[in-house]
Motif scaffolding. Structure first.
Motif, PDB file in Angstrom:
ATOM      1  N   UNK A  40      -4.766  -5.118  14.780  1.00  0.00           N
ATOM      2  CA  UNK A  40      -3.450  -5.776  14.752  1.00  0.00           C
ATOM      3  C   UNK A  40      -2.532  -5.034  15.722  1.00  0.00           C
ATOM      4  N   UNK A  41      -1.893  -5.793  16.600  1.00  0.00           N
ATOM      5  CA  UNK A  41      -0.928  -5.226  17.532  1.00  0.00           C
ATOM      6  C   UNK A  41       0.471  -5.684  17.138  1.00  0.00           C
ATOM      7  N   UNK A  42       1.390  -4.744  17.074  1.00  0.00           N
ATOM      8  CA  UNK A  42       2.785  -5.078  16.833  1.00  0.00           C
ATOM      9  C   UNK A  42       3.584  -4.720  18.077  1.00  0.00           C
ATOM     10  N   UNK A  43       4.701  -5.400  18.258  1.00  0.00           N
ATOM     11  CA  UNK A  43       5.545  -5.163  19.420  1.00  0.00           C
ATOM     12  C   UNK A  43       6.927  -4.728  18.959  1.00  0.00           C
ATOM     13  N   UNK A  44       7.394  -3.610  19.504  1.00  0.00           N
ATOM     14  CA  UNK A  44       8.759  -3.158  19.284  1.00  0.00           C
ATOM     15  C   UNK A  44       9.605  -3.721  20.420  1.00  0.00           C
ATOM     16  N   UNK A  45      10.663  -4.439  20.063  1.00  0.00           N
ATOM     17  CA  UNK A  45      11.430  -5.208  21.041  1.00  0.00           C
ATOM     18  C   UNK A  45      12.908  -4.838  20.947  1.00  0.00           C
ATOM     19  N   UNK A  46      13.510  -4.521  22.083  1.00  0.00           N
ATOM     20  CA  UNK A  46      14.973  -4.406  22.168  1.00  0.00           C
ATOM     21  C   UNK A  46      15.491  -5.719  22.748  1.00  0.00           C
ATOM     22  N   UNK A  47      16.090  -6.591  21.913  1.00  0.00           N
ATOM     23  CA  UNK A  47      16.480  -7.912  22.394  1.00  0.00           C
ATOM     24  C   UNK A  47      17.820  -7.946  23.120  1.00  0.00           C
ATOM     25  N   UNK A  48      18.452  -6.803  23.281  1.00  0.00           N
ATOM     26  CA  UNK A  48      19.759  -6.729  23.911  1.00  0.00           C
ATOM     27  C   UNK A  48      20.770  -6.102  22.968  1.00  0.00           C
ATOM     28  N   UNK A  49      21.953  -5.826  23.480  1.00  0.00           N
ATOM     29  CA  UNK A  49      22.986  -5.220  22.647  1.00  0.00           C
ATOM     30  C   UNK A  49      23.489  -6.259  21.641  1.00  0.00           C
ATOM     31  N   UNK A  50      23.752  -5.807  20.423  1.00  0.00           N
ATOM     32  CA  UNK A  50      24.134  -6.736  19.349  1.00  0.00           C
ATOM     33  C   UNK A  50      24.821  -5.957  18.232  1.00  0.00           C
ATOM     34  N   UNK A  51      24.117  -5.700  17.135  1.00  0.00           N
ATOM     35  CA  UNK A  51      24.674  -4.899  16.033  1.00  0.00           C
ATOM     36  C   UNK A  51      25.016  -3.495  16.530  1.00  0.00           C
ATOM     37  N   UNK A  52      24.187  -2.969  17.431  1.00  0.00           N
ATOM     38  CA  UNK A  52      24.462  -1.742  18.178  1.00  0.00           C
ATOM     39  C   UNK A  52      24.000  -1.979  19.606  1.00  0.00           C
ATOM     40  N   UNK A  53      24.048  -0.919  20.437  1.00  0.00           N
ATOM     41  CA  UNK A  53      23.507  -1.071  21.793  1.00  0.00           C
ATOM     42  C   UNK A  53      22.048  -0.661  21.864  1.00  0.00           C
ATOM     43  N   UNK A  54      21.422  -0.418  20.689  1.00  0.00           N
ATOM     44  CA  UNK A  54      20.052   0.105  20.702  1.00  0.00           C
ATOM     45  C   UNK A  54      19.171  -0.499  19.609  1.00  0.00           C
ATOM     46  N   UNK A  55      19.482  -1.720  19.175  1.00  0.00           N
ATOM     47  CA  UNK A  55      18.689  -2.357  18.120  1.00  0.00           C
ATOM     48  C   UNK A  55      17.242  -2.549  18.548  1.00  0.00           C
ATOM     49  N   UNK A  56      16.336  -2.336  17.603  1.00  0.00           N
ATOM     50  CA  UNK A  56      14.913  -2.600  17.820  1.00  0.00           C
ATOM     51  C   UNK A  56      14.416  -3.518  16.708  1.00  0.00           C
TER      52      UNK A  56
END
Length: 225
Positions: free
Chosen positions: A138-154
Motif C-alpha cells: 500500500x502506498x500513501x501520499x503526503x500532499x501539501x495542497x497549498x496554504x489554507x488553515x496554515x501555510x504548511x498543511x499536509x
C-alpha cells in the motif's frame, strides 16, 4: 474514544476532548500514524491502542503545527516523523508559545498539566509539495495542497481506499478554525486540490468523517467569508 474503520487497514480514532480525530493506515510492512494528540499521555494511549491492532513499525506524519496534533509525538519515538518543511519552522518559532497559550486556556483541567510536561518533537523528514510512502502492499501520499488553515498543511491520501485524512483543512461539527496563521482567501483552492484526488471519504482533524459534498459545501462557505 472509539475506532472508526473506513476501509481495510484504514482507521480513524475519535476523541471527545476537542472533538479530535487521529488516523492510522496499515500496510503489510509498516503503518502510518496521522497526528499524535495534544500531550504525551494521549500519545501513549493512542500508541497502545494502535498496538492492539498492529505490531508493525510506525511512521508518524504531523498535519500541521497546532498543539493538539503533535505534542503526543514523543510517545512514538524512535520513528521517522514527517511534516511540511514550514511546519518544522513553525514548531521552532511558535511551538512553545502555542503550548503556553493552551496551558492557559486549559487551566484547571488535567490536560493543562499534561501539555505543560510534554516534550516538543521536531520532524526529521520534511516535504515541500508531496511525497509517497511505501507501507508494504500500500502506498500513501503526503500532499501539501497549498496554504489554507496554515501555510504548511499536509493531507494524507490513501488511494487504494479512497480516503483522505485532511487535518484541519476540513472540520465537521463546527466551522473551520480561521486563526491568525490561516490563509482564508487561499483555503478554497486547497480544498479543490483535495477534491481533485477524488476521495470517497475525507477525515477531518476534528469531527466525524465526511463525503466530498460536505467538503465542497465547506469550500463554498469559505469562499463567501
Amino acid at each position: 474514544m472509539t475506532w472508526l474503520e473506513l476501509a481495510d487497514g484504514v482507521l480513524a480514532r475519535r476523541y471527545a476532548h476537542l472533538d479530535q480525530t487521529l488516523g492510522l493506515v496499515v500496510g503489510t510492512e509498516r503503518c502510518l500514524v496521522i497526528d499524535t494528540g495534544g500531550d504525551e499521555v494521549q500519545g501513549a494511549a493512542f500508541a497502545a491502542e494502535i498496538r492492539e491492532i498492529t505490531d508493525l513499525p510506525w511512521t508518524v506524519v504531523i498535519t500541521h503545527a497546532h498543539f493538539d496534533h503533535h505534542f503526543g509525538t514523543a510517545a512514538f519515538l524512535p520513528c521517522p516523523v514527517w511534516a511540511h518543511e514550514r511546519c518544522r519552522d513553525a514548531l521552532v518559532s511558535e511551538g512553545e508559545s502555542d503550548r503556553a497559550e493552551w496551558v492557559r486556556r486549559l487551566a484547571g483541567k488535567p490536560e493543562a498539566d499534561r501539555l505543560a510536561a510534554a516534550r516538543l518533537v521536531l520532524p526529521d523528514h520534511l516535504l515541500t509539495d508531496r511525497v509517497q510512502l511505501d507501507l508494504g502492499g500500500r502506498t500513501v501520499e503526503l500532499v501539501h495542497p497549498g496554504v489554507a488553515h496554515t501555510d504548511h498543511d499536509v493531507a494524507v491520501h490513501v488511494p487504494d481506499a479512497g480516503v483522505v485524512f485532511a487535518g484541519d483543512l476540513v472540520e465537521q461539527g463546527a466551522p473551520p478554525s480561521i486563526g491568525p496563521d490561516a490563509h482564508p482567501a487561499d483555503w478554497p483552492s486547497a480544498l479543490d486540490r483535495l477534491l481533485a484526488l477524488r476521495p470517497g471519504t475525507i477525515v477531518p482533524g476534528h469531527g466525524d468523517p465526511v463525503d466530498p459534498d460536505f467538503v465542497a459545501a465547506q469550500r463554498d462557505e469559505l469562499s463567501r467569508s
